[in-house]
Design a protein around this motif. Structure first.
Motif, mmCIF file in Angstrom:
data_model
loop_
_atom_site.group_PDB
_atom_site.id
_atom_site.type_symbol
_atom_site.label_atom_id
_atom_site.label_comp_id
_atom_site.label_asym_id
_atom_site.label_seq_id
_atom_site.Cartn_x
_atom_site.Cartn_y
_atom_site.Cartn_z
ATOM 1 N N MET A 103 0.839 -1.192 0.000
ATOM 2 C CA MET A 103 0.000 0.000 0.000
ATOM 3 C C MET A 103 0.881 1.252 0.000
ATOM 4 N N GLN A 104 0.509 2.223 -0.811
ATOM 5 C CA GLN A 104 1.274 3.466 -0.916
ATOM 6 C C GLN A 104 0.999 4.354 0.291
ATOM 7 N N ASN A 105 2.019 5.153 0.665
ATOM 8 C CA ASN A 105 1.774 6.150 1.693
ATOM 9 C C ASN A 105 1.147 7.383 1.024
ATOM 10 N N VAL A 106 0.812 8.359 1.817
ATOM 11 C CA VAL A 106 0.119 9.544 1.301
ATOM 12 C C VAL A 106 0.967 10.276 0.265
ATOM 13 N N LEU A 107 2.255 10.446 0.530
ATOM 14 C CA LEU A 107 3.115 11.173 -0.418
ATOM 15 C C LEU A 107 3.218 10.434 -1.750
ATOM 16 N N GLU A 108 3.341 9.105 -1.709
ATOM 17 C CA GLU A 108 3.389 8.336 -2.954
ATOM 18 C C GLU A 108 2.060 8.427 -3.701
ATOM 19 N N SER A 109 0.973 8.343 -2.974
ATOM 20 C CA SER A 109 -0.346 8.460 -3.604
ATOM 21 C C SER A 109 -0.517 9.811 -4.278
ATOM 22 N N LEU A 110 -0.041 10.850 -3.613
ATOM 23 C CA LEU A 110 -0.106 12.186 -4.197
ATOM 24 C C LEU A 110 0.771 12.264 -5.441
ATOM 25 N N TYR A 111 1.999 11.740 -5.353
ATOM 26 C CA TYR A 111 2.931 11.782 -6.475
ATOM 27 C C TYR A 111 2.383 11.046 -7.697
ATOM 28 N N TYR A 112 1.820 9.865 -7.482
ATOM 29 C CA TYR A 112 1.332 9.057 -8.598
ATOM 30 C C TYR A 112 -0.071 9.452 -9.074
ATOM 31 N N GLY A 113 -0.636 10.482 -8.476
ATOM 32 C CA GLY A 113 -1.931 10.976 -8.930
ATOM 33 C C GLY A 113 -3.111 10.166 -8.431
ATOM 34 N N ASP A 114 -2.883 9.318 -7.415
ATOM 35 C CA ASP A 114 -3.967 8.501 -6.877
ATOM 36 C C ASP A 114 -4.785 9.244 -5.827
ATOM 37 N N LEU A 115 -4.314 10.384 -5.423
ATOM 38 C CA LEU A 115 -4.971 11.173 -4.399
ATOM 39 C C LEU A 115 -5.514 12.443 -5.053
ATOM 40 N N ALA A 116 -6.813 12.556 -5.108
ATOM 41 C CA ALA A 116 -7.443 13.713 -5.750
ATOM 42 C C ALA A 116 -8.601 14.200 -4.881
ATOM 43 N N PRO A 117 -8.310 15.003 -3.844
ATOM 44 C CA PRO A 117 -9.359 15.448 -2.926
ATOM 45 C C PRO A 117 -10.509 16.173 -3.610
ATOM 46 N N HIS A 118 -10.219 16.913 -4.684
ATOM 47 C CA HIS A 118 -11.280 17.661 -5.352
ATOM 48 C C HIS A 118 -12.333 16.745 -5.972
ATOM 49 N N GLU A 119 -11.985 15.491 -6.231
ATOM 50 C CA GLU A 119 -12.952 14.554 -6.800
ATOM 51 C C GLU A 119 -13.877 13.973 -5.738
ATOM 52 N N LYS A 120 -13.517 14.143 -4.477
ATOM 53 C CA LYS A 120 -14.314 13.574 -3.394
ATOM 54 C C LYS A 120 -14.883 14.661 -2.495
ATOM 55 N N SER A 121 -15.018 15.852 -3.004
ATOM 56 C CA SER A 121 -15.414 16.978 -2.166
ATOM 57 C C SER A 121 -16.914 17.218 -2.117
ATOM 58 N N ALA A 122 -17.714 16.438 -2.828
ATOM 59 C CA ALA A 122 -19.165 16.639 -2.801
ATOM 60 C C ALA A 122 -19.708 16.275 -1.422
ATOM 61 N N SER A 123 -20.564 17.111 -0.937
ATOM 62 C CA SER A 123 -21.160 16.900 0.379
ATOM 63 C C SER A 123 -22.059 15.669 0.369
ATOM 64 N N GLN A 124 -22.115 14.992 1.485
ATOM 65 C CA GLN A 124 -23.006 13.846 1.658
ATOM 66 C C GLN A 124 -24.312 14.267 2.328
ATOM 67 N N SER A 125 -24.470 15.550 2.558
ATOM 68 C CA SER A 125 -25.653 16.077 3.222
ATOM 69 C C SER A 125 -26.897 15.885 2.356
ATOM 70 N N PRO A 126 -28.000 15.468 2.960
ATOM 71 C CA PRO A 126 -29.258 15.380 2.202
ATOM 72 C C PRO A 126 -29.668 16.737 1.619
ATOM 73 N N GLU A 127 -29.344 17.810 2.326
ATOM 74 C CA GLU A 127 -29.660 19.155 1.839
ATOM 75 C C GLU A 127 -28.909 19.442 0.537
ATOM 76 N N TYR A 128 -27.664 18.973 0.436
ATOM 77 C CA TYR A 128 -26.872 19.163 -0.778
ATOM 78 C C TYR A 128 -27.581 18.516 -1.967
#
Length: 98
Positions: A1-26
């Motif tokens: 398993m990759q650490n956070v820095l490796e995930s970031l380097y290899y492009g496996d970490l993309a916070p903007h793709e997971k930023s949608a709210s889970q709120s029912p109001e959203y």
């Protein structure tokens, strides 16, 4: 398993793709936006609706820039807190980009 820095380097970490709210109001607000756009699409001539879509696209670009700025500001603040906690040194608080 990759650490956070490796995930970031290899492009496996993309916070903007997971930023949608889970709120029912959203979800509800998103549905209202979709319904409103469908209403305007029926009401406006194609050229006018295309202008409205272009305007919403510009808004989404600005919103993305705001999200990126908020993310980097929050990250810097979190890193500064960790430096302070782990080292006992009080580094200067990062300033928000304007």
């Amino acid at each position: 398993m990759q650490n956070v820095l490796e995930s970031l380097y290899y492009g496996d970490l993309a916070p903007h793709e997971k930023s949608a709210s889970q709120s029912p109001e959203y979800r509800l607000l998103n549905e209202q936006i979709t319904e409103s756009l469908n209403h305007w699409k029926k009401k406006l001539v194609e050229e006018d609706f295309n202008e409205l879509e272009a305007l919403t696209d510009l808004y989404h670009q600005i919103q993305g820039m705001d999200m990126a700025s908020s993310f980097t500001t929050g990250f810097k603040l979190g890193a500064t807190m960790m430096i302070e906690v782990l080292s006992g040194i009080n580094p200067p608080v990062p300033q928000q980009d304007t």
